[in-house]
Design an enzyme around this catalytic site. Structure first.
Site, mmCIF file in Angstrom:
data_model
loop_
_atom_site.group_PDB
_atom_site.id
_atom_site.type_symbol
_atom_site.label_atom_id
_atom_site.label_comp_id
_atom_site.label_asym_id
_atom_site.label_seq_id
_atom_site.Cartn_x
_atom_site.Cartn_y
_atom_site.Cartn_z
ATOM 1 N N ARG A 125 0.810 -1.214 0.000
ATOM 2 C CA ARG A 125 0.000 0.000 0.000
ATOM 3 C C ARG A 125 0.843 1.264 0.000
ATOM 4 O O ARG A 125 0.630 2.173 -0.808
ATOM 5 C CB ARG A 125 -0.922 0.028 1.236
ATOM 6 C CG ARG A 125 -2.116 -0.866 1.141
ATOM 7 C CD ARG A 125 -2.532 -1.325 2.515
ATOM 8 N NE ARG A 125 -1.565 -2.313 2.959
ATOM 9 C CZ ARG A 125 -1.693 -3.613 2.748
ATOM 10 N NH1 ARG A 125 -2.775 -4.075 2.170
ATOM 11 N NH2 ARG A 125 -0.764 -4.467 3.111
ATOM 12 N N THR A 126 1.814 1.353 0.917
ATOM 13 C CA THR A 126 2.539 2.622 1.068
ATOM 14 C C THR A 126 3.354 2.931 -0.176
ATOM 15 O O THR A 126 3.295 4.045 -0.704
ATOM 16 C CB THR A 126 3.445 2.563 2.318
ATOM 17 O OG1 THR A 126 2.645 2.150 3.430
ATOM 18 C CG2 THR A 126 4.063 3.903 2.618
ATOM 19 N N LYS A 186 24.192 -1.402 8.270
ATOM 20 C CA LYS A 186 23.108 -0.657 7.656
ATOM 21 C C LYS A 186 23.379 0.844 7.656
ATOM 22 O O LYS A 186 23.030 1.541 6.707
ATOM 23 C CB LYS A 186 21.795 -0.958 8.355
ATOM 24 C CG LYS A 186 21.300 -2.332 8.000
ATOM 25 C CD LYS A 186 19.949 -2.601 8.584
ATOM 26 C CE LYS A 186 19.479 -3.978 8.152
ATOM 27 N NZ LYS A 186 18.426 -4.484 8.992
ATOM 28 N N ARG A 237 11.440 4.011 3.610
ATOM 29 C CA ARG A 237 11.046 3.023 4.625
ATOM 30 C C ARG A 237 12.274 2.200 4.947
ATOM 31 O O ARG A 237 12.986 1.736 4.047
ATOM 32 C CB ARG A 237 9.937 2.120 4.106
ATOM 33 C CG ARG A 237 9.715 0.924 5.018
ATOM 34 C CD ARG A 237 8.506 0.146 4.676
ATOM 35 N NE ARG A 237 7.298 0.893 5.004
ATOM 36 C CZ ARG A 237 6.067 0.382 4.937
ATOM 37 N NH1 ARG A 237 5.896 -0.861 4.554
ATOM 38 N NH2 ARG A 237 5.028 1.104 5.257
ATOM 39 N N HIS A 285 5.169 6.072 11.542
ATOM 40 C CA HIS A 285 4.651 5.900 10.179
ATOM 41 C C HIS A 285 3.626 7.035 9.995
ATOM 42 O O HIS A 285 2.410 6.798 9.962
ATOM 43 C CB HIS A 285 4.007 4.519 10.058
ATOM 44 C CG HIS A 285 3.692 4.095 8.657
ATOM 45 N ND1 HIS A 285 3.824 4.929 7.554
ATOM 46 C CD2 HIS A 285 3.214 2.908 8.174
ATOM 47 C CE1 HIS A 285 3.462 4.262 6.472
ATOM 48 N NE2 HIS A 285 3.089 3.046 6.818
HETATM 49 N N1 ASP Z 1 1.803 -1.646 6.987
HETATM 50 C C1 ASP Z 1 1.998 -1.205 8.344
HETATM 51 C C2 ASP Z 1 3.461 -0.857 8.592
HETATM 52 O O1 ASP Z 1 4.223 -0.760 7.656
HETATM 53 C C3 ASP Z 1 1.453 -2.135 9.353
HETATM 54 C C4 ASP Z 1 2.028 -3.538 9.371
HETATM 55 O O2 ASP Z 1 3.004 -3.841 8.699
HETATM 56 O O3 ASP Z 1 1.446 -4.331 10.128
HETATM 57 O O4 ASP Z 1 3.833 -0.626 9.711
#
Ligand code: ASP
Length: 333
Positions: free
Chosen positions: A72-73, A100, A122, A150
């Site tokens: 999604r992101t 890292k 991310r 986030h």
């Molecule tokens: N998509 C969200 C996150 O990146 C929640 C998850 O991964 O559970 O934190």
């Protein structure tokens, strides 16, 4: 007559405003959130037209760097930049076992050489966005750093609540499950408190950080507590972030039996949210996930317009807020 004194700084030209980033919900004031949600609403209207692309960010470059998996992101940031006519570039990494801090610095320097306007990052380590902010001239958007923050998830959740329930102030939101490993929970607790909502965290004691009430929320270890909320926000068991060998719950099956969000545990009319990815049958019953009161698809739709608003806001130097956070070294994830 009062003496008028000219201070030396008064004679200097105004300072350049600090480069703005969105690293944490803590970077935002309430008026920043209201402005962002208002901009997102305008973008939502613009997407109702047949021609969905706006020329707003033509000539700007947005780079997405994802060191952790994302559906999604990453897709919504990419589409958001495209809908605003920015050039986009997406770099994915499955993470690595090399140092890292060093590899991230090198990646930042490399990407910085292209002069991107925005870097969306991310990374599994807390503080990674600040490190990239230090080594590039871009505006940085934190798309998730370890279990820290986030912020765009929390903004899209606020937007969804506002659109679906007509307000945020005064609502009661129960956040259920693995709060300990959740950056979504941290960002949402701050964001909901900032906008005047009441937040109750519900889950097994080992998965609720001690002292978290200091963030402006309540805690309950009884699953029945979710019945009192207007919105039930379900979290995934984030096993990839759990310390090896640590037994936070006896088993996933036991977790589901005691803490899973099922139709019986809800009251009619309660809205249910989940940031995704969902583990159906673990933290959320499939019947709940597919019910009309689930706002999970709306959250995904909100993600696009809210991320358009964030990119727009950073690049058009909207008023106040979203200041550069203090730079600190990468800490432990
Ligand atoms: N998509 C969200 C996150 O990146 C929640 C998850 O991964 O559970 O934190």
């Amino acid at each position: 007559m009062a003496e008028i004194r000219v201070m030396r700084e008064d004679l200097l030209p105004p300072k350049e405003p600090p480069r703005r980033h969105l690293i944490s919900i803590g970077d935002l004031q309430r008026e920043d959130v209201e402005r962002l949600l208002g901009t997102a609403r305008n973008f939502e209207r613009s997407l109702e037209r047949e021609l969905k692309k706006l020329p707003t960010l033509r000539g700007k470059t947005v780079v997405n760097v994802f060191y952790e998996s994302s559906t999604r992101t990453s897709s919504s940031f990419e589409l958001a930049a495209k809908r605003l006519s920015a050039d986009t570039m997406s770099i994915k990494s499955t993470g690595s076992s090399v140092d890292k801090g060093e590899s991230l610095k090198d990646t930042a320097l490399t990407l910085g050489a292209y002069d991107p306007d925005v870097i969306v990052i991310r990374h599994p380590q807390i503080g990674a966005p600040q490190l990239v902010a230090r080594y590039t001239g871009a505006h940085i958007v934190n798309a998730g750093d370890g279990k820290h923050q986030h912020p765009t998830q929390a903004l899209l959740d606020l937007y969804t609540i506002q659109e679906e329930l007509g307000r945020i102030e005064g609502l009661h939101v129960a956040i259920v499950g693995d709060v300990l490993h959740s950056r979504v929970a941290r960002s949402n607790i701050q964001a909901l408190a900032l906008m005047g909502a009441r937040v109750t965290l519900v889950g097994p004691p080992p998965l609720i950080p001690r002292g978290i009430e200091a963030m402006g929320c309540e805690v309950s270890y009884e699953i029945d507590a979710i019945k009192a909320a207007d919105v039930v926000y379900v979290l995934r068991m984030q096993q990839e972030r759990m310390a090896e060998g640590a037994n936070y719950v006896p088993s996933l099956r036991e977790y589901t039996a005691r803490w899973g969000v099922t139709p019986e545990r809800l009251r009619s009319g309660q809205k249910v949210m989940h940031p995704g990815p969902m583990n159906r049958g673990v933290e959320i019953d499939p019947v709940v996930a597919d019910a009309a009161d689930a706002l999970i698809e709306q959250q995904v739709r909100s993600g696009l317009v809210v991320r358009m608003a964030v990119l727009y806001d950073l690049l058009t130097h909207g008023p106040a807020g979203v200041q550069a956070a203090a730079v600190h070294e990468i800490g432990a994830a």
